[in-house]
Scaffold this motif. Structure first.
Motif, PDB file in Angstrom:
ATOM      1  N   TYR A 259       0.903  -1.094  -0.045  1.00 19.06           N
ATOM      2  CA  TYR A 259      -0.105  -0.036   0.074  1.00 19.06           C
ATOM      3  C   TYR A 259       0.805   1.238   0.126  1.00 19.06           C
ATOM      4  CZ  TYR A 259      -3.174   3.331   1.695  1.00 19.06           C
ATOM      5  OH  TYR A 259      -4.012   4.502   1.815  1.00 19.06           O
ATOM      6  N   VAL A 260       0.604   2.050  -0.972  1.00 16.60           N
ATOM      7  CA  VAL A 260       1.106   3.433  -1.045  1.00 16.60           C
ATOM      8  C   VAL A 260       0.103   4.516  -0.653  1.00 16.60           C
ATOM      9  CG1 VAL A 260       2.534   5.209  -2.376  1.00 16.60           C
ATOM     10  CG2 VAL A 260       2.785   2.675  -2.452  1.00 16.60           C
ATOM     11  N   GLU A 261       0.200   5.271   0.300  1.00 12.30           N
ATOM     12  CA  GLU A 261      -0.569   6.245   0.702  1.00 12.30           C
ATOM     13  C   GLU A 261      -0.783   7.380  -0.148  1.00 12.30           C
ATOM     14  OE1 GLU A 261      -1.788   9.183   4.700  1.00 12.30           O
ATOM     15  OE2 GLU A 261      -0.047   7.704   4.888  1.00 12.30           O
ATOM     16  N   GLY A 262      -1.935   7.836  -0.488  1.00  8.76           N
ATOM     17  CA  GLY A 262      -2.227   8.858  -1.338  1.00  8.76           C
ATOM     18  C   GLY A 262      -2.182   8.563  -2.965  1.00  8.76           C
ATOM     19  N   PHE A 263      -1.598   7.044  -3.179  1.00  6.49           N
ATOM     20  CA  PHE A 263      -1.684   6.795  -4.652  1.00  6.49           C
ATOM     21  C   PHE A 263      -2.889   6.207  -5.054  1.00  6.49           C
ATOM     22  CE2 PHE A 263      -0.560   3.403  -7.656  1.00  6.49           C
ATOM     23  CZ  PHE A 263       0.044   4.222  -8.693  1.00  6.49           C
ATOM     24  N   HIS A 264      -3.545   6.762  -6.291  1.00  3.36           N
ATOM     25  CA  HIS A 264      -4.749   6.303  -6.797  1.00  3.36           C
ATOM     26  C   HIS A 264      -4.440   6.152  -8.205  1.00  3.36           C
ATOM     27  CE1 HIS A 264      -6.647   7.355  -2.951  1.00  3.36           C
ATOM     28  NE2 HIS A 264      -6.109   8.699  -3.377  1.00  3.36           N
TER      29      HIS A 264
ATOM     30  N   MET B  53      16.322   6.247 -32.046  1.00  2.00           N
ATOM     31  CA  MET B  53      15.899   4.876 -31.228  1.00  2.00           C
ATOM     32  C   MET B  53      16.374   5.347 -29.793  1.00  2.00           C
ATOM     33  SD  MET B  53      15.973   1.785 -33.781  1.00  2.00           S
ATOM     34  CE  MET B  53      17.530   2.068 -34.491  1.00  2.00           C
ATOM     35  N   ILE B  54      17.657   5.723 -29.545  1.00  2.00           N
ATOM     36  CA  ILE B  54      18.208   5.765 -28.299  1.00  2.00           C
ATOM     37  C   ILE B  54      17.565   6.748 -27.743  1.00  2.00           C
ATOM     38  CG2 ILE B  54      20.159   6.854 -27.082  1.00  2.00           C
ATOM     39  CD1 ILE B  54      21.947   5.563 -29.180  1.00  2.00           C
ATOM     40  N   VAL B  55      17.185   7.919 -28.248  1.00  3.36           N
ATOM     41  CA  VAL B  55      16.065   8.914 -27.407  1.00  3.36           C
ATOM     42  C   VAL B  55      14.850   8.412 -27.080  1.00  3.36           C
ATOM     43  CG1 VAL B  55      14.977  11.284 -27.445  1.00  3.36           C
ATOM     44  CG2 VAL B  55      17.211  11.049 -28.831  1.00  3.36           C
ATOM     45  N   GLY B  56      14.411   7.624 -27.708  1.00  2.49           N
ATOM     46  CA  GLY B  56      13.027   6.772 -27.585  1.00  2.49           C
ATOM     47  C   GLY B  56      13.304   5.943 -26.353  1.00  2.49           C
ATOM     48  N   ALA B  57      14.443   5.178 -26.415  1.00  2.00           N
ATOM     49  CA  ALA B  57      14.468   4.228 -25.447  1.00  2.00           C
ATOM     50  C   ALA B  57      14.727   4.714 -24.031  1.00  2.00           C
ATOM     51  CB  ALA B  57      15.631   3.329 -25.872  1.00  2.00           C
ATOM     52  N   VAL B  58      15.233   6.211 -24.048  1.00  2.36           N
ATOM     53  CA  VAL B  58      15.422   6.684 -22.799  1.00  2.36           C
ATOM     54  C   VAL B  58      14.021   6.978 -21.976  1.00  2.36           C
ATOM     55  CG1 VAL B  58      16.239   8.817 -21.622  1.00  2.36           C
ATOM     56  CG2 VAL B  58      17.607   7.787 -23.203  1.00  2.36           C
ATOM     57  N   ALA B  59      13.064   7.316 -22.823  1.00  4.62           N
ATOM     58  CA  ALA B  59      11.637   7.389 -22.456  1.00  4.62           C
ATOM     59  C   ALA B  59      11.070   6.255 -21.809  1.00  4.62           C
ATOM     60  CB  ALA B  59      10.684   7.716 -23.494  1.00  4.62           C
ATOM     61  N   TYR B  60      11.499   5.056 -22.379  1.00  5.18           N
ATOM     62  CA  TYR B  60      11.148   3.672 -21.559  1.00  5.18           C
ATOM     63  C   TYR B  60      11.699   3.553 -20.162  1.00  5.18           C
ATOM     64  CZ  TYR B  60       8.576   2.247 -25.805  1.00  5.18           C
ATOM     65  OH  TYR B  60       7.730   2.049 -26.735  1.00  5.18           O
ATOM     66  N   GLY B  61      13.024   3.676 -20.117  1.00  8.19           N
ATOM     67  CA  GLY B  61      13.597   3.836 -18.854  1.00  8.19           C
ATOM     68  C   GLY B  61      12.862   4.841 -17.822  1.00  8.19           C
ATOM     69  N   LEU B  62      12.470   5.810 -18.117  1.00  8.97           N
ATOM     70  CA  LEU B  62      11.899   6.806 -17.252  1.00  8.97           C
ATOM     71  C   LEU B  62      10.730   6.254 -16.783  1.00  8.97           C
ATOM     72  CD1 LEU B  62      12.608   9.971 -18.856  1.00  8.97           C
ATOM     73  CD2 LEU B  62      13.863   9.241 -16.908  1.00  8.97           C
ATOM     74  N   PHE B  63       9.803   5.777 -17.739  1.00 12.06           N
ATOM     75  CA  PHE B  63       8.599   4.923 -17.270  1.00 12.06           C
ATOM     76  C   PHE B  63       8.739   3.978 -16.287  1.00 12.06           C
ATOM     77  CE2 PHE B  63       5.117   1.991 -17.974  1.00 12.06           C
ATOM     78  CZ  PHE B  63       4.069   2.684 -17.676  1.00 12.06           C
ATOM     79  N   ILE B  64       9.695   2.997 -16.647  1.00 14.80           N
ATOM     80  CA  ILE B  64       9.950   1.825 -15.567  1.00 14.80           C
ATOM     81  C   ILE B  64      10.301   2.521 -14.276  1.00 14.80           C
ATOM     82  CG2 ILE B  64      11.492  -0.087 -14.979  1.00 14.80           C
ATOM     83  CD1 ILE B  64       9.315  -0.499 -17.575  1.00 14.80           C
ATOM     84  N   ALA B  65      11.307   3.436 -14.102  1.00 17.78           N
ATOM     85  CA  ALA B  65      11.673   4.129 -12.953  1.00 17.78           C
ATOM     86  C   ALA B  65      10.636   4.504 -12.156  1.00 17.78           C
ATOM     87  CB  ALA B  65      12.756   5.157 -13.268  1.00 17.78           C
ATOM     88  N   GLN B  66       9.406   5.182 -12.579  1.00 16.35           N
ATOM     89  CA  GLN B  66       8.560   5.528 -11.713  1.00 16.35           C
ATOM     90  C   GLN B  66       7.970   4.337 -10.849  1.00 16.35           C
ATOM     91  OE1 GLN B  66       5.034   5.061 -11.965  1.00 16.35           O
ATOM     92  NE2 GLN B  66       5.202   3.649 -13.944  1.00 16.35           N
ATOM     93  N   LEU B  67       8.080   3.342 -11.138  1.00 19.01           N
ATOM     94  CA  LEU B  67       7.524   2.164 -10.224  1.00 19.01           C
ATOM     95  C   LEU B  67       8.004   2.063  -8.957  1.00 19.01           C
ATOM     96  CD1 LEU B  67       5.663  -0.302 -10.453  1.00 19.01           C
ATOM     97  CD2 LEU B  67       7.485  -1.618 -11.139  1.00 19.01           C
ATOM     98  N   LEU B  68       9.242   2.818  -8.943  1.00 12.50           N
ATOM     99  CA  LEU B  68      10.074   2.644  -7.670  1.00 12.50           C
ATOM    100  C   LEU B  68       9.643   3.895  -6.720  1.00 12.50           C
ATOM    101  CD1 LEU B  68      13.729   2.146  -8.900  1.00 12.50           C
ATOM    102  CD2 LEU B  68      12.138   0.486  -8.208  1.00 12.50           C
ATOM    103  N   ILE B  69       8.883   4.925  -7.379  1.00  5.49           N
ATOM    104  CA  ILE B  69       8.251   6.123  -6.502  1.00  5.49           C
ATOM    105  C   ILE B  69       6.945   6.257  -7.127  1.00  5.49           C
ATOM    106  CG2 ILE B  69       8.847   8.485  -5.694  1.00  5.49           C
ATOM    107  CD1 ILE B  69      11.544   8.289  -7.103  1.00  5.49           C
ATOM    108  N   LEU B  70       6.049   5.413  -6.348  1.00  3.07           N
ATOM    109  CA  LEU B  70       4.687   5.414  -7.014  1.00  3.07           C
ATOM    110  C   LEU B  70       3.926   6.957  -6.657  1.00  3.07           C
ATOM    111  CD1 LEU B  70       3.260   1.866  -6.488  1.00  3.07           C
ATOM    112  CD2 LEU B  70       4.141   3.105  -8.605  1.00  3.07           C
ATOM    113  N   ASN B  71       3.532   7.612  -7.686  1.00  2.54           N
ATOM    114  CA  ASN B  71       2.853   8.824  -7.504  1.00  2.54           C
ATOM    115  C   ASN B  71       1.830   8.868  -8.709  1.00  2.54           C
ATOM    116  OD1 ASN B  71       2.920  11.851  -8.330  1.00  2.54           O
ATOM    117  ND2 ASN B  71       3.186  11.838  -6.104  1.00  2.54           N
ATOM    118  N   ASP B  72       0.788   9.728  -8.323  1.00  2.00           N
ATOM    119  CA  ASP B  72      -0.216   9.803  -9.766  1.00  2.00           C
ATOM    120  C   ASP B  72       0.399  10.626 -10.522  1.00  2.00           C
ATOM    121  OD1 ASP B  72      -1.865   8.301  -7.965  1.00  2.00           O
ATOM    122  OD2 ASP B  72      -3.216   9.659  -7.352  1.00  2.00           O
TER     123      ASP B  72
END
Length: 470
Positions: free
Chosen positions: A70-75, A108-127
């Motif tokens: 559970y993450v308080e405030g996350f919806h 392609m390298i620039v696009g791949a960086v965006a995928y990494g940022l999306f995965i990283a948000q899993l570590l700091i869950l925030n709406d």
């Protein structure tokens, strides 16, 4: 000024490739690029494809008090996150000029960086972080996939396009196989119906590291000097005009129906089906593990299909692409019917005790997953083949249109997925499956007919010249 900026950005990539590998024979270089491209996408998409199948379940635990995760405030809502990704993906595909102005490798390298940022948000869950990273990923997806299609086309010819499409698809989609095996063992170890914080963080860190590794590996892709003069000749405005002209042609309008169906099909296998299994209480405590196992068998079907069509790619040159698409149509219809029988109607909406038409069977559910993956490989490998072969001169525009329609379909599907029951979602997929198959086959048959007429005309002219010489 823009030309100078493009050259400055691309120069380090050209220099790195030359110093590491020197000169290669063109055919060897093309094979190297195709194999490395598949490896890069396998690693980058190990994170995203795995996330797409499990994030709804992860967010369910994060929003349930007392779940251990559970993450308080996350919806956050997993379906809506994916919907934002594909909505932005759709909008970004309208302008594909950036993919033509910079080299496809850099893009392609620039696009791949965006995928990494999306995965990283899993570590700091925030709406806010979730939805912002989803929007950024939509832009990254648009440029990475359009550049990928262009790069694959530049490293293929008419005799190798079908083979290379199959090889690339098998290698890239194996990401789901790798990621879901890892997730399966991680979820099994947790021993509860919820995903706790430790498990969530471990999954996030591992997936992020793999995605970063794939991004770094893209630096070793070699340039394509035999085609650079044509890809850099057009300016942004000309590229956009070419895309618009190509989109309104008869063949591309028909293929757009097929493209749209592949987006709906992707929504089914990547999110809805696995989530429906996880929410079916008839599977008991195994439901969560079955979700990961479903992803593994979807990926297994995808990899097997891509590998077969890559190994036997020469057959599509001789017999056409339509037999493989028709095979995909039959298998997907069987898969939708089995899902209709085996899963409750309310299963995509949340945990349910409702009964299916038959007693829900876990083995049948996993077999259906395999059929979904294999049928998806049938469609996507042949779409890649027809775009890279038939539309080789406008490959960037063709692939951008493909991803535009596919992502548009995904965006709409992910919006209605949390509110529409399973049987309605399957009905939509079935109708579009029929229309998409007919549209693809019509284009393929017409193209083959025109090609035969052209060959007959050429043979006739050669005979006339030979007779006149005699």
């Amino acid at each position: 000024m823009l030309n100078l900026l493009r050259r400055l950005i691309c120069f380090p990539f050209k220099l790195t490739g030359f110093l590491l590998f020197g000169e290669m024979e063109i055919q060897t270089l093309k094979q190297y690029n195709v194999l490395l491209l598949g490896t890069c996408f396998c690693l980058v998409f190990t994170g995203f494809n795995t996330m797409g199948g499990i994030q709804t379940l992860i967010f369910n635990s994060a929003t349930t008090n007392g779940s251990g995760g559970y993450v308080e405030g996350f919806h956050g809502n997993g379906y809506w996150s994916l919907a934002i990704i594909y909505m932005v993906f759709t909008a970004a595909n309208i302008d594909i000029s950036h993919c033509l102005y910079f080299s496809p490798r850099v893009t392609m390298i620039v696009g791949a960086v965006a995928y990494g940022l999306f995965i990283a948000q899993l570590l700091i869950l925030n709406d806010i972080l979730l939805y912002v990273s989803s929007a950024l990923l939509g832009v990254g997806a648009a440029i990475i996939w359009t550049a990928q299609g262009n790069f694959l086309s530049l490293n293929s010819d008419d005799s190798t396009m079908a083979r290379n499409s199959g090889i690339f698809w098998a290698m890239s989609i194996s990401s789901s196989f790798i990621g879901n095996i890892f997730v399966f063992f991680m979820f099994s170890r947790s021993g509860t119906e919820y995903i706790d914080e430790a498990t969530r963080n471990t999954v996030g860190i591992v997936l992020l590291c793999v995605t970063v590794a794939g991004t770094c590996l893209m630096f070793f892709l070699r340039p394509t000097p035999w085609a650079e003069s044509t890809t850099s000749a057009k300016g942004p405005l000309e590229a956009l005009k070419d895309s618009a002209k190509l989109f309104v042609t008869k063949d591309m309008l028909l293929l757009s129906v097929t493209f749209y169906y592949t987006g709906v099909q992707q929504n089914i296998w990547s999110s809805v089906y696995g989530t429906s299994i996880g929410y079916t209480n008839a599977f008991g405590k195994e439901a969560k593990d079955l979700t990961a196992m479903s992803g593994i068998f979807v990926a297994l079907g995808e990899v097997l299909g891509g590998a077969l069509f890559g190994i036997f790619g020469s057959l599509t040159v001789k017999r056409g692409r339509d037999p493989i698409v028709l095979l995909g149509f039959i298998l997907s219809m069987v898969a939708y019917f089995l899902a209709f029988l085996n899963l409750p109607n309310s299963s995509p909406l949340g945990a349910t005790d409702d009964k299916a038409f038959i007693e829900s069977n876990k083995y049948l559910a996993i077999f259906t997953s395999f059929l979904l993956g294999f049928s998806d490989a049938c469609f996507n490998t042949q779409v890649f083949s027809i775009l890279g072969g038939t539309f080789k001169e406008n490959s960037s525009s063709a692939f951008a249109i493909f991803k535009f329609m596919q992502s548009f379909a995904c965006a709409i599907a992910f919006w209605y997925s949390p509110v529409l029951k399973l049987y309605w979602q399957l009905l939509i997929a079935v109708v579009l499956d029929v229309l998409g198959t007919l549209a693809f086959c019509f284009v393929e048959w017409r193209r083959n007919k025109d090609s035969s007429k052209l060959q007959d005309t050429s043979c006739g002219l050669e005979q006339e010249e030979h007779q006149s010489e005699n």
